[in-house]
Design an enzyme around this catalytic site. Structure first.
Site, PDB file in Angstrom:
ATOM      1  N   TYR A 157       0.727  -1.251  -0.088  1.00 46.70           N
ATOM      2  CA  TYR A 157      -0.016   0.028   0.055  1.00 46.70           C
ATOM      3  C   TYR A 157       0.777   1.191   0.048  1.00 46.70           C
ATOM      4  O   TYR A 157       0.774   2.255  -0.725  1.00 46.70           O
ATOM      5  CB  TYR A 157      -0.736   0.060   1.158  1.00 46.70           C
ATOM      6  CG  TYR A 157      -1.729   1.096   1.418  1.00 46.70           C
ATOM      7  CD1 TYR A 157      -3.144   1.042   0.651  1.00 46.70           C
ATOM      8  CD2 TYR A 157      -1.583   1.974   2.427  1.00 46.70           C
ATOM      9  CE1 TYR A 157      -3.925   2.401   0.838  1.00 46.70           C
ATOM     10  CE2 TYR A 157      -2.595   2.926   2.302  1.00 46.70           C
ATOM     11  CZ  TYR A 157      -3.819   3.370   1.613  1.00 46.70           C
ATOM     12  OH  TYR A 157      -4.557   4.314   1.797  1.00 46.70           O
ATOM     13  N   HIS A 193     -17.042   0.123   6.407  1.00 44.89           N
ATOM     14  CA  HIS A 193     -17.672  -1.035   6.473  1.00 44.89           C
ATOM     15  C   HIS A 193     -17.690  -1.626   7.884  1.00 44.89           C
ATOM     16  O   HIS A 193     -16.501  -1.535   8.741  1.00 44.89           O
ATOM     17  CB  HIS A 193     -16.810  -1.864   5.643  1.00 44.89           C
ATOM     18  CG  HIS A 193     -17.487  -3.026   5.265  1.00 44.89           C
ATOM     19  ND1 HIS A 193     -17.780  -4.302   6.303  1.00 44.89           N
ATOM     20  CD2 HIS A 193     -18.134  -3.589   4.106  1.00 44.89           C
ATOM     21  CE1 HIS A 193     -18.391  -5.283   5.489  1.00 44.89           C
ATOM     22  NE2 HIS A 193     -18.767  -4.648   4.140  1.00 44.89           N
TER      23      HIS A 193
END
Ligand code: NAD
Ligand code: UDP
Length: 352
Positions: A157, A193
């Site tokens: 990432y 989420h």
């Protein structure tokens, strides 16, 4: 010199939002539609959800395109703006398929830059404070070049986002593209989420369920948390800033706190009796993080407005509905919704 963008008087755009079904992306879509823009949301629903954009699907100026940005994409007609938010952002999600994450960062960026070039569109990249790695400079200004472990589990990432920034600036130098790079610091809010794995959503869901609050390490590591509405206002201001403002610009809330302190704040706001459970610290977990935001203040006239308590209340309201198994309404982060959700939380607490 202060360069102020005039968002309120700007013309309507045809805008592509890659990652528009995700947490931040869906709020970007909302904001742009409210401005009168036509929005094309591109998402492969890897970590995003149709639920986040369901209220928008009948909007005449909104369309959804299921597409993976690792593949090239063509869009018919004119395009004025591209927001690139397409990338899993939570450590457990981006580490699930690290090579896939790196590809999303790099190939996704390349494909969107090709599209921006073909359409003469302005492009904004959602970069991250992770480009600073485990920082040796504190707080972090944009000219700090960072301290990333290139071979660690977070590198897919961090290095992917660093490469994407490089591609943005190379595309500007080679092809004269209008680019904007935002370095986003930890952002939270409704539509994260439930199983996202990031700290604020984890702690709130655990507190609402009466489950132990999982603190990784001693809890003395710090982060600085920005509410999503503040962040989205900053992203739009950056996108609409004069062409010479390329960034990178830090966007985040400089209110730094320890992870144990955020756990206690969540417990207070939820009135939860959950206990704290200490678990091993993940590899390469940054010890401290706090943005210097003077660039955003000076160039964009931007600073966060939402205090942590207020932002947490609205996020808790959202998750209270999630935990209760009901679908939150499109306005679930407004004050009215907060009042409605308080009663849901009380019902939950009584049924424990
Ligand atoms: P998120 O996971 O909720 O959203 C990411 C979205 O991108 C999802 O809808 C997902 O389905 C989509 N996506 C992922 N891979 C894709 C692919 N290959 N093709 C098409 N769509 C793809 O995360 P978020 O928190 O909303 O983050 C949005 C962006 O902001 C990310 O790029 C992230 O790196 C960046 N960012 C977020 C934070 C934060 O604290 N939330 C901090 C720094 C940077
Ligand atoms: N964290 C934690 N418990 C959790 C989730 C995260 O203590 O259930 C810690 C994590 O180790 C890190 C901080 O909270 O120190 C922020 O983690 P997050 O994944 O939200 O963001 P990032 O590490 O990418 O800043």
């Amino acid at each position: 010199m202060t360069i102020r963008s005039s968002i309120s008087s700007r013309p309507s755009h045809r805008t592509l939002v890659a990652g528009g079904a995700g947490f931040i992306g869906s709020h970007v879509c909302d904001t742009l539609l409210r401005r009168g823009d036509t929005v094309i949301c591109v998402d492969n629903l890897h970590t995003g959800s149709q639920r986040n954009i369901r209220p928008l699907l009948n909007h005449p100026n909104f369309s959804f395109l299921a597409h993976d940005v690792r593949e090239p994409l063509e869009i018919e007609g004119r395009l004025d703006r591209i927001y690139n938010l397409a990338c899993p952002a939570s450590p457990p999600h981006y580490q699930q398929d690290p090579i896939g994450t790196m590809k999303t960062c790099v190939l996704g960026m390349l494909h969107l830059l090709e599209l921006a070039r073909a359409k003469s569109a302005r492009i904004l990249q959602a970069s991250t404070s992770e480009v600073y790695g485990d920082p040796e400079m504190h707080p972090q200004p944009e000219n700090y070049v960072g301290h990333v472990n290139t071979i660690g589990p977070r590198a897919c990432y961090d290095e992917g986002k660093r490469a994407a920034e490089t591609l943005m600036f190379d595309a500007q130098r080679m092809h004269g593209l209008e680019i904007k790079v935002a370095r986003i610091f930890n952002t939270y809010g409704p539509r994260m989420h439930e199983n996202d794995g990031r700290v604020v959503s984890n702690f709130i869901v655990q507190a609402l369920r009466g489950a132990p609050i999982t603190i990784y390490g001693s809890g003395s590591q710090t982060r600085s948390f920005c509410f999503v509405d503040d962040l989205v206002r900053g992203l739009e201001k950056l996108m609409e800033s004069p062409a010479e403002v390329t960034g990178p610009v830090n966007l985040g809330n400089p209110h730094e706190m320890t992870i144990e302190a955020i756990a206690r704040e969540v417990l207070t706001c939820t009135r939860s009796a959950s206990t704290l459970e200490f678990k091993p610290l993940p590899v390469d977990d940054p010890k401290r993080r706090k943005p210097v935001i003077s660039t955003a203040e000076q160039l964009l006239d931007w600073r966060p407005r939402v205090a942590l308590r207020e932002g947490l209340e609205s996020t808790i309201a959202y998750f209270a509905l999630e935990v209760a198994g009901r679908e939150p309404s499109a306005d679930s982060h407004t004050a009215g919704a907060v009042r409605r959700e308080r009663s849901v939380r009380l019902t939950l607490a009584r049924s424990k």
